[in-house]
Design an enzyme around this catalytic site. Structure first.
Site, PDB file in Angstrom:
ATOM      1  N   GLU A 116       0.840  -1.201   0.000  1.00  0.00           N
ATOM      2  CA  GLU A 116       0.000   0.000   0.000  1.00  0.00           C
ATOM      3  C   GLU A 116       0.876   1.252   0.000  1.00  0.00           C
ATOM      4  O   GLU A 116       1.734   1.419   0.869  1.00  0.00           O
ATOM      5  CB  GLU A 116      -0.908  -0.017   1.238  1.00  0.00           C
ATOM      6  CG  GLU A 116      -1.897  -1.189   1.202  1.00  0.00           C
ATOM      7  CD  GLU A 116      -2.353  -1.653   2.580  1.00  0.00           C
ATOM      8  OE1 GLU A 116      -2.178  -0.902   3.563  1.00  0.00           O
ATOM      9  OE2 GLU A 116      -2.863  -2.777   2.674  1.00  0.00           O
TER      10      GLU A 116
ATOM     11  N   GLU B 223      -4.473  -6.707   2.781  1.00  0.00           N
ATOM     12  CA  GLU B 223      -3.282  -7.474   3.154  1.00  0.00           C
ATOM     13  C   GLU B 223      -3.370  -8.927   2.710  1.00  0.00           C
ATOM     14  O   GLU B 223      -2.350  -9.556   2.400  1.00  0.00           O
ATOM     15  CB  GLU B 223      -3.029  -7.387   4.663  1.00  0.00           C
ATOM     16  CG  GLU B 223      -2.438  -6.066   5.114  1.00  0.00           C
ATOM     17  CD  GLU B 223      -3.456  -4.931   5.171  1.00  0.00           C
ATOM     18  OE1 GLU B 223      -4.666  -5.213   5.086  1.00  0.00           O
ATOM     19  OE2 GLU B 223      -3.049  -3.760   5.303  1.00  0.00           O
TER      20      GLU B 223
ATOM     21  N   GLN C  36       2.192  -1.799   5.590  1.00  0.00           N
ATOM     22  CA  GLN C  36       2.435  -0.372   5.893  1.00  0.00           C
ATOM     23  C   GLN C  36       2.930  -0.203   7.335  1.00  0.00           C
ATOM     24  O   GLN C  36       3.882   0.529   7.581  1.00  0.00           O
ATOM     25  CB  GLN C  36       1.171   0.429   5.663  1.00  0.00           C
ATOM     26  CG  GLN C  36       1.419   1.912   5.637  1.00  0.00           C
ATOM     27  CD  GLN C  36       0.341   2.631   4.850  1.00  0.00           C
ATOM     28  OE1 GLN C  36      -0.681   3.027   5.403  1.00  0.00           O
ATOM     29  NE2 GLN C  36       0.551   2.794   3.562  1.00  0.00           N
ATOM     30  N   PHE C  37       2.283  -0.862   8.237  1.00  0.00           N
ATOM     31  CA  PHE C  37       2.816  -1.110   9.572  1.00  0.00           C
ATOM     32  C   PHE C  37       2.702  -2.608   9.769  1.00  0.00           C
ATOM     33  O   PHE C  37       1.745  -3.215   9.288  1.00  0.00           O
ATOM     34  CB  PHE C  37       2.008  -0.368  10.642  1.00  0.00           C
ATOM     35  CG  PHE C  37       2.293   1.102  10.686  1.00  0.00           C
ATOM     36  CD1 PHE C  37       3.180   1.628  11.618  1.00  0.00           C
ATOM     37  CD2 PHE C  37       1.689   1.962   9.787  1.00  0.00           C
ATOM     38  CE1 PHE C  37       3.460   2.985  11.653  1.00  0.00           C
ATOM     39  CE2 PHE C  37       1.964   3.325   9.816  1.00  0.00           C
ATOM     40  CZ  PHE C  37       2.850   3.843  10.755  1.00  0.00           C
TER      41      PHE C  37
ATOM     42  N   ASP D 278       1.808  -4.186  12.094  1.00  0.00           N
ATOM     43  CA  ASP D 278       0.572  -4.514  12.821  1.00  0.00           C
ATOM     44  C   ASP D 278      -0.506  -5.072  11.901  1.00  0.00           C
ATOM     45  O   ASP D 278      -1.373  -5.821  12.335  1.00  0.00           O
ATOM     46  CB  ASP D 278       0.043  -3.275  13.530  1.00  0.00           C
ATOM     47  CG  ASP D 278       1.115  -2.563  14.325  1.00  0.00           C
ATOM     48  OD1 ASP D 278       2.137  -2.176  13.724  1.00  0.00           O
ATOM     49  OD2 ASP D 278       0.932  -2.370  15.541  1.00  0.00           O
ATOM     50  N   PHE D 279      -0.458  -4.700  10.624  1.00  0.00           N
ATOM     51  CA  PHE D 279      -1.507  -5.153   9.700  1.00  0.00           C
ATOM     52  C   PHE D 279      -1.218  -6.521   9.113  1.00  0.00           C
ATOM     53  O   PHE D 279      -2.041  -7.076   8.386  1.00  0.00           O
ATOM     54  CB  PHE D 279      -1.732  -4.096   8.611  1.00  0.00           C
ATOM     55  CG  PHE D 279      -2.034  -2.748   9.221  1.00  0.00           C
ATOM     56  CD1 PHE D 279      -3.053  -2.622  10.162  1.00  0.00           C
ATOM     57  CD2 PHE D 279      -1.275  -1.629   8.921  1.00  0.00           C
ATOM     58  CE1 PHE D 279      -3.322  -1.400  10.771  1.00  0.00           C
ATOM     59  CE2 PHE D 279      -1.537  -0.406   9.526  1.00  0.00           C
ATOM     60  CZ  PHE D 279      -2.558  -0.279  10.459  1.00  0.00           C
ATOM     61  N   ILE D 280      -0.088  -7.094   9.461  1.00  0.00           N
ATOM     62  CA  ILE D 280       0.190  -8.462   9.025  1.00  0.00           C
ATOM     63  C   ILE D 280      -0.812  -9.419   9.659  1.00  0.00           C
ATOM     64  O   ILE D 280      -1.064 -10.505   9.138  1.00  0.00           O
ATOM     65  CB  ILE D 280       1.645  -8.868   9.362  1.00  0.00           C
ATOM     66  CG1 ILE D 280       2.099 -10.055   8.507  1.00  0.00           C
ATOM     67  CG2 ILE D 280       1.803  -9.196  10.845  1.00  0.00           C
ATOM     68  CD1 ILE D 280       3.578 -10.405   8.667  1.00  0.00           C
TER      69      ILE D 280
ATOM     70  N   HIS E 100       0.162   0.492  16.134  1.00  0.00           N
ATOM     71  CA  HIS E 100       1.271   0.931  15.277  1.00  0.00           C
ATOM     72  C   HIS E 100       2.608   0.678  15.968  1.00  0.00           C
ATOM     73  O   HIS E 100       3.573   1.409  15.751  1.00  0.00           O
ATOM     74  CB  HIS E 100       1.128   2.416  14.917  1.00  0.00           C
ATOM     75  CG  HIS E 100       0.007   2.693  13.951  1.00  0.00           C
ATOM     76  ND1 HIS E 100      -1.296   2.775  14.348  1.00  0.00           N
ATOM     77  CD2 HIS E 100       0.002   2.888  12.612  1.00  0.00           C
ATOM     78  CE1 HIS E 100      -2.073   3.032  13.285  1.00  0.00           C
ATOM     79  NE2 HIS E 100      -1.312   3.098  12.224  1.00  0.00           N
TER      80      HIS E 100
HETATM   81  C1  LIG Z   1      -6.031  -3.228   7.557  1.00  0.00           C
HETATM   82  C2  LIG Z   1      -5.257  -1.950   7.406  1.00  0.00           C
HETATM   83  N1  LIG Z   1      -4.287  -1.849   6.490  1.00  0.00           N
HETATM   84  C3  LIG Z   1      -3.575  -0.721   6.358  1.00  0.00           C
HETATM   85  C4  LIG Z   1      -3.804   0.357   7.149  1.00  0.00           C
HETATM   86  C5  LIG Z   1      -2.967   1.631   7.005  1.00  0.00           C
HETATM   87  N2  LIG Z   1      -3.802   2.753   6.608  1.00  0.00           N
HETATM   88  C6  LIG Z   1      -4.254   3.661   7.492  1.00  0.00           C
HETATM   89  S1  LIG Z   1      -5.288   4.785   6.818  1.00  0.00           S
HETATM   90  C7  LIG Z   1      -5.075   4.105   5.277  1.00  0.00           C
HETATM   91  C8  LIG Z   1      -5.798   4.660   4.104  1.00  0.00           C
HETATM   92  C9  LIG Z   1      -7.261   4.705   4.372  1.00  0.00           C
HETATM   93  O1  LIG Z   1      -7.938   5.212   3.281  1.00  0.00           O
HETATM   94  P1  LIG Z   1      -9.493   5.417   3.286  1.00  0.00           P
HETATM   95  O2  LIG Z   1     -10.165   4.176   3.782  1.00  0.00           O
HETATM   96  O3  LIG Z   1      -9.885   5.897   1.953  1.00  0.00           O
HETATM   97  O4  LIG Z   1      -9.760   6.536   4.397  1.00  0.00           O
HETATM   98  P2  LIG Z   1      -9.319   8.073   4.347  1.00  0.00           P
HETATM   99  O5  LIG Z   1      -7.998   8.174   5.004  1.00  0.00           O
HETATM  100  O6  LIG Z   1      -9.312   8.511   2.937  1.00  0.00           O
HETATM  101  O7  LIG Z   1     -10.354   8.781   5.147  1.00  0.00           O
HETATM  102  C10 LIG Z   1      -4.235   2.999   5.332  1.00  0.00           C
HETATM  103  C11 LIG Z   1      -3.865   2.171   4.171  1.00  0.00           C
HETATM  104  C12 LIG Z   1      -4.812   0.213   8.119  1.00  0.00           C
HETATM  105  N3  LIG Z   1      -5.102   1.193   8.973  1.00  0.00           N
HETATM  106  N4  LIG Z   1      -5.518  -0.938   8.231  1.00  0.00           N
END
Ligand SMILES: Cc1ncc(C[n+]2csc(CCOP(=O)(O)OP(=O)(O)O)c2C)c(N)n1
Ligand SMILES: Cc1ncc(C[n+]2csc(CCOP(=O)(O)OP(=O)(O)O)c2C)c(N)n1
Ligand SMILES: [Mg+2]
Ligand SMILES: [Mg+2]
Lengths: 326, 345, 326, 345
Positions: free
Chosen positions: C29, C60, C82-83, C85-87, C127
């Site tokens: 990501e 993931e 990305q972190f 933690d998401f594994i 995180h």
């Molecule tokens: C399962 C998971 N994978 C990766 C992340 C890392 N992450 C945090 S916010 C984000 C993007 C989120 O995008 P969106 O759902 O469009 O929300 P927005 O920030 O645009 O409000 C990601 C990939 C996460 N929080 N949870």
């Protein structure tokens, strides 16, 4: 007194709690019309209705997540994993959402996730798992593994009444093979967090849980008969929290310990127990704590290889002799 | 006549909540620059209308519950979250709702009607399905609402949770904020659908769309979905089209955003739009609006003053409340050292 | 020689492997245009193109699953979480599909899953995680945790070249704080499965990994200066497989051991290491093996509570004194 | 004229594969009753057409790869899996493709073009997306095909995998076998959509449907999807409507199935239908069909005879091949006992 199976004991425990407490409800795959892959909830749909016995889509994350939400609102959901191997699909929501809810957000999550675990049944790598290690490592979850008919009933009832999330791992090898008399009138509740001395002994302790308790008891009997060795067998029953007092008492009494489980060795719960013994009662040891666990491989299914990989009674006997002679 | 059932007072209140959201975030920006915040700062600049309007469609009196994501501060304020709580959270104060345990707007009060998110995207969908399930099983006419982003919709948890809710016809509204990006990832790399509401078809539920920068439109479309849910007709997927004008978090300078894109959306600023409309339609006078805005600033002055000097939590509190029983985690042995006696005793 | 950060070392390792081997590609990501949340892959998209640097949806399971499929076909995918933690979201497919593929089906899965782990950064419960325990418990996975700039580069390169799936946990606290000179021309490869003696000592050994290595080194220095105690520090580097020889050698040399990690205690890797010591060299111990780990709670984020929960240098010093005086 | 590009010989070959599937399963039933199988037996009675017809749409010569689920034995046979391999698997023989490690049809040969499933439903979708991704990245005109059931579509893994494939426009065909049930759960408790192909809309890909009991129709609809994939136009969701006439596994007596339902579908038996059509259309003569059927039985006689007396794997083989390096897992210490020397040495 009526003789019931381990499976029937779980069934009774669920039934009684549902009768007692209208907040208790069940959700899982095929638990309704079919009564579950192993028939643990047979007859529940007819008796309690489709709102309290919910057949879900094949969606373990939804099952666990929905249970958590309902639990926040005061209900008492009991989730079934068709095989406990599929709890892995809900690993993230269990360890991240459910386990942390009280700590991070003062949310109660009184829910149970139960399902058939364990091998010795030619189930292969995905229908034989023992997933406790990863969850025991997660603060916020409780984990119980009944070995007896009585505890199968007593622990499912205690789990449902607990204010925190409890994983209840029932061993499918024991489902119909294990039978015992249960008193009809008595309310059976097994306290979570307390181990049980399954057999008294002075020369050696085998600390274990689940179906392995029965192998340990067999080994103990053999050791008495062939070696004159008296083996204490500790049935942990509760894996989180662990009963340190019971572990320490066994070490102080016998000075020699085997920690045994059906799960693979590396990173398994036996390491944790060994470390606790080292920390809490190193001075009382006359021999190294040794582990008897499955080999570090995915569980294969052909009888010859499954039996090789999983620890057997004879392995416990061999290992016990080594420790006693040390 | 307002285009919905909203009274002029309510239309002004929408402005209040949007202004409160924006000003609170602006205060947080200042505090962030001053080094007073712990952790990152997440903005909803330009998206205030979608959070506020959609949350406003819930019935707090009846006990509706929502679960926000990181950009739905506005929705929490509508449900009664107080700015001082948000400030305390961001500053990790002992008195914060999570006692310094969880970040930013990750906190909840089910009484007031908001459930705290966790970071793992998607998980709140099945959890809110469970809350909606409890409403159904206990025959309460309450509704749950869960926010997802364009990104969060790609998670397995979203799919499983919404599918379950649809099959069970649960009183759940899923509000999808399509703000163009998930962190740096544009929506076209997130999904091949043209409109996120098209995903509704895969669950056998209606999908509806509205201009997320028009607070009245977001209210109106969500209200329909809420009414539907309350009537036992099951979930609706509501897409609110908006734009994230700031970076994913304050540290993100948005190098991936094409030149000019932000400016286009700044033109469509939801606060400006609603303010102009309040005046143009005669729903509120300039003085009334100014009074609301002044009230926001005053409330925020008080909120900041009321917590800025509060302490962090006491270290030892960290061990409380993992379980109901036992109530306290074990203090690690090394922290109980140096011990007086010899270890052999 | 140029001074590079730990983060830059990972970047270089990835870059060199992608230059060397056209089969290597990245997916995750925000790794493309943004270059990743921590900029580990900054500039990769421009240089290698969108087919070798794939920005994925927030999925993931898809990332890991797609990597596995591509790996079967001879490619060498490197996934970014990305972190880390998401594994957890990919726990099931990693432990059930990826880890077992060779064993159950003779499938090669030469893939890497990497991402930022660890605390001390006010990241809160989601995180800051250290997810190694559950994966170390899974036969079929390899896990590495570099503590140094050199190993950050050497291990990512070795991980990419390995024929089996490797989890690469990089500590975000070290990303930009840790700097070291790396020789420009030399090809750096750190063998997986081999620990490193980070400091020699005779009175006590601290066995640890990741960022905790640096706390152990600080503690060792303090112990020398204030107590005249010489502490050996073992940097495991590879958590699966564990380097039993290095562990045993340290125990034989020092007879007193602390096992330390940043992850929570119960069910953590320290238990496993303690058990191995008990099994392999019990006779060489002059004191119980003791663990220095995080408290058994989700990691809270306010500085006071985070610092309380995580083990600190001073805790290691205290604990070391106890063990030495035992 | 056949309604597709299939020649009469190919149409007869479809019959061969369907018959081979059914007869092989019938042999397995007998062996199961004789106690020769290890583990459960999963039938595809009544669904042979959907597996065979869809797999037949792939181009083996070009290296297309499919991933079956438990009821897609027919698809594996089309790809060149041999009955003796299946028998050995079910009997956990040492010589089985997985050397007695994995169950029933969980085995693979990427050269022949089939990837073995794991039990966890859904996971094969992202994995096959990865295989399709490798085709795209290496510019090979190959196609991947993955089977899912009405149940498996509810998993998060299905969602994430298909969404990723759609965004990347991967050469992947997703064949959904709608056989009415997931174990005991009827499709209406699995999803609120009327047709499973409707789920395609949520991924921005086409969804098409065919009669799963008409082998030519399943071939034709899948062929279109395969061609589309090979042309670089991305995934298609193909729904094949059929019915599971046997229980989830042999031990399942289907108490949950309404009376008469199975009989209705028995009328639509895909083998009978195809056989009748071969004759009616003059694509094959009775004698040719009979010869094919005899060939099937002969092949199966040989297959059974060829492996029935083979041994289980040697116990110690269980430690091989967890990793490429080290090649063998450690033998647990307790198995190396009794040791000759005293443990103090
Ligand atoms: C399962 C998971 N994978 C990766 C992340 C890392 N992450 C945090 S916010 C984000 C993007 C989120 O995008 P969106 O759902 O469009 O929300 P927005 O920030 O645009 O409000 C990601 C990939 C996460 N929080 N949870
Ligand atoms: C993730 C997961 N959860 C639960 C199961 C248990 N299970 C095995 S088959 C099955 C039903 C599958 O139904 P469907 O996908 O429709 O396939 P069919 O059997 O009808 O071919 C279930 C629930 C599983 N294998 N994987
Ligand atoms: Mg977004
Ligand atoms: Mg089905």
């Amino acid at each position: 007194m009526t003789e019931v199976t381990y499976l029937e004991a779980i069934r009774q425990g669920l039934w009684e709690e549902m009768e007692r407490d209208p907040r208790v409800f069940l959700l899982g795959e095929d638990i309704g019309t079919l009564g579950g892959a192993f028939r643990v909830t047979e007859g529940f749909l007819d008796h309690f209705g489709a709102e309290r016995v919910i057949d879900t889509p094949v969606s373990e994350v939804a099952i666990v997540g929905a249970a958590a939400g309902a639990a926040h609102m005061g209900l008492r959901p009991v989730c079934e994993m068709q095989f406990i191997d599929f709890i892995s699909c809900a690993y993230s929501i269990l360890t991240n959402y459910v386990a942390t809810a009280r700590y991070r957000a003062d949310l109660s999550v009184p829910m149970v996730v139960r399902g058939p675990c364990g091998g010795y049944v030619r189930g292969g790598p995905f229908h034989s798992q023992n997933p406790e290690a990863a969850f025991v490592h997660t603060p916020g979850l409780k984990i119980v593994c009944p070995a007896t008919v009585r505890d199968a009933k007593g622990l499912i009832k205690a789990a449902i009444r607990d204010e925190d999330p409890v994983l209840f791992f029932e061993h499918k090898y024991l489902y119909r093979r294990l039978k015992d008399d249960l008193p009809a009138g008595e309310e059976i509740l097994t306290p979570i967090g307390r181990a049980r001395v399954a057999r008294e002994g002075t020369d050696l302790a085998i600390i274990t849980y689940g179906a392995m308790v029965w192998k340990a008891l067999e080994a103990a009997e053999q050791l008495r008969q062939t070696d004159g060795v008296e083996t204490e067998v500790i049935d942990l029953r509760s894996l989180a929290p662990l009963d340190d007092d019971a572990i320490v008492a066994a070490v102080r009494k016998t000075h020699r310990v085997l920690v045994a489980h059906e799960d693979t060795r590396t990173g398994g719960l036996a390491g944790e127990i060994t470390a606790r013994i080292s920390e809490l009662c190193f001075e009382w040891l006359d021999a190294p704590v040794k582990r008897v666990c499955a080999h570090d491989v995915p569980l294969p299914y052909a009888p010859t290889v499954e039996d090789f990989v999983l620890p057997q009674t004879e392995d416990l006997v061999n290992a016990a002799r080594w420790v006693v002679r040390y | 006549m307002p285009p919905t059932d909203l009274s002029p007072a309510q239309l002004l209140e929408l402005h209040y909540f949007m202004r409160l959201t924006r000003s609170l975030e602006e205060r947080l920006v200042v505090l962030h620059r001053q080094g007073k915040l712990v952790g990152g700062l997440f903005r909803s600049l330009g998206q205030e209308a979608d959070s506020v309007g959609s949350a406003y469609a819930l019935d707090r009196g009846r006990g509706d519950i929502l679960s926000p994501l990181i950009r739905n501060l506005g929705s929490m304020l509508v449900q009664g979250a107080r700015p001082v709580e948000v400030l305390r959270q961001y500053m990790a104060k002992a008195e914060s709702p999570t006692r310094g345990r969880e970040l930013n707007i990750h906190f909840n009060d089910l009484e007031r009607g908001f459930l705290g998110q966790i970071s793992h995207l998607g998980d709140m969908v099945p959890v809110m399905a469970g809350i909606a399930l409890s409403f159904k099983l206990t025959r309460q006419p309450r509704v749950g609402l869960v926010y997802v982003g364009d990104g969060a919709m790609s998670t397995g948890a979203f799919h499983e949770g919404l599918n379950f809710a649809a099959v069970q016809r649960l009183p759940l509204v899923v509000v999808c904020e399509n703000n163009g990006y998930a962190y740096s990832t544009p929506t076209r790399l997130q999904t091949a659908v043209a409109h996120l509401k098209d995903k509704a078809a895969g669950y056998g539920i209606p999908g509806v769309e509205a201009d997320g920068n028009d607070v009245i439109a977001t209210y109106a479309v969500t209200k329909m979905a809420v009414d539907r849910a309350r009537a036992g007709e099951g979930p609706t997927l509501v897409e609110l089209v908006t734009y994230r004008r700031k970076g994913h978090a304050e540290h993100d300078a948005q190098p991936y955003v094409p030149a000019g894109e932000i400016e286009v959306w700044a033109e469509k600023d939801p606060l400006d739009r609603h303010r102009r409309r309040l005046l143009a339609e005669g729903w509120a006078a300039e003085a009334e609006i100014a009074a609301v805005e002044a009230r926001v600033e005053k409330e925020l002055d008080e909120a900041v003053a009321g917590c800025i000097n509060e302490p962090f939590p006491e270290p030892g509190t960290a061990l409380d409340g993992v379980y109901a029983d036992p109530p306290r985690a074990e203090d690690e042995w090394y922290r109980r050292l140096p011990i007086a006696q010899s270890p052999h005793d």
